[in-house]
Design a protein around this motif. Sequence first.
Motif, PDB file in Angstrom:
ATOM      1  N   TYR A  13     -11.426  87.372 -97.975  1.00 60.72           N
ATOM      2  CA  TYR A  13     -12.178  88.516 -98.492  1.00 60.72           C
ATOM      3  C   TYR A  13     -11.299  89.366 -99.400  1.00 60.72           C
ATOM      4  O   TYR A  13     -10.124  89.568 -99.116  1.00 60.72           O
ATOM      5  CB  TYR A  13     -12.699  89.365 -97.329  1.00 60.72           C
ATOM      6  N   PRO A  14     -11.883  89.888-100.492  1.00 54.96           N
ATOM      7  CA  PRO A  14     -11.085  90.738-101.389  1.00 54.96           C
ATOM      8  C   PRO A  14     -10.808  92.091-100.744  1.00 54.96           C
ATOM      9  O   PRO A  14     -11.566  92.556 -99.900  1.00 54.96           O
ATOM     10  CB  PRO A  14     -11.987  90.892-102.618  1.00 54.96           C
ATOM     11  N   LYS A  15      -9.721  92.684-101.169  1.00 58.35           N
ATOM     12  CA  LYS A  15      -9.409  94.045-100.739  1.00 58.35           C
ATOM     13  C   LYS A  15     -10.204  95.009-101.623  1.00 58.35           C
ATOM     14  O   LYS A  15     -10.486  94.703-102.781  1.00 58.35           O
ATOM     15  CB  LYS A  15      -7.910  94.313-100.892  1.00 58.35           C
ATOM     16  N   GLU A  16     -10.541  96.160-101.091  1.00 57.12           N
ATOM     17  CA  GLU A  16     -11.311  97.135-101.869  1.00 57.12           C
ATOM     18  C   GLU A  16     -10.563  97.581-103.113  1.00 57.12           C
ATOM     19  O   GLU A  16     -11.177  98.000-104.085  1.00 57.12           O
ATOM     20  CB  GLU A  16     -11.660  98.343-101.008  1.00 57.12           C
ATOM     21  N   THR A  17      -9.253  97.499-103.084  1.00 55.22           N
ATOM     22  CA  THR A  17      -8.449  97.942-104.224  1.00 55.22           C
ATOM     23  C   THR A  17      -8.312  96.865-105.304  1.00 55.22           C
ATOM     24  O   THR A  17      -7.839  97.149-106.394  1.00 55.22           O
ATOM     25  CB  THR A  17      -7.041  98.348-103.759  1.00 55.22           C
ATOM     26  N   ASP A  18      -8.712  95.650-104.996  1.00 52.78           N
ATOM     27  CA  ASP A  18      -8.602  94.559-105.964  1.00 52.78           C
ATOM     28  C   ASP A  18      -9.621  94.725-107.093  1.00 52.78           C
ATOM     29  O   ASP A  18     -10.752  95.159-106.865  1.00 52.78           O
ATOM     30  CB  ASP A  18      -8.848  93.203-105.293  1.00 52.78           C
ATOM     31  N   LYS A  70      -9.835  83.467-104.698  1.00 53.89           N
ATOM     32  CA  LYS A  70      -9.528  84.758-105.324  1.00 53.89           C
ATOM     33  C   LYS A  70     -10.779  85.478-105.842  1.00 53.89           C
ATOM     34  O   LYS A  70     -10.699  86.622-106.266  1.00 53.89           O
ATOM     35  CB  LYS A  70      -8.545  84.553-106.472  1.00 53.89           C
ATOM     36  N   THR A  72     -14.311  87.443-106.133  1.00 51.95           N
ATOM     37  CA  THR A  72     -15.081  88.479-105.457  1.00 51.95           C
ATOM     38  C   THR A  72     -16.519  87.999-105.324  1.00 51.95           C
ATOM     39  O   THR A  72     -17.175  88.211-104.318  1.00 51.95           O
ATOM     40  CB  THR A  72     -15.050  89.796-106.271  1.00 51.95           C
TER      41      THR A  72
END
Length: 122
Positions: A13-18, A70, A72
Amino acid sequence: MRAIDVSSYTPVYPKETDKPVVVHAPSHHEIKGTPFVLEAVEQLKQEGLDFEFRKIENLSHEEAMKAYQKATVVIDQLRIGSYANLTMESMALGKPVICYVREDLVSKFPGNCRLSTQTLIH
């Protein structure tokens, strides 16, 4: 359509900051709707949305899987009316997938398959 062994996939899962990463892997540009995808990406970028777009082509399956990890969001087939391996692999990786599924086929998929049907206006 072939099934995949989802136990061999680990969701990423992507990080919110990505920065969001949109992935499209066209094996056949017309069937996958690649011209529509490219047009939409260009329009969204002109509107100021900040995201990375990656068109995945001519990579080994292993290299492509690294790109999907990678992502989203993944955009799969927009014209044929069903989904196949890219959608299944991406969902097994925990990715939301944009894919056109014909209304008459929705009932053919397993009940635990999470599909959200939307109408796109072009």
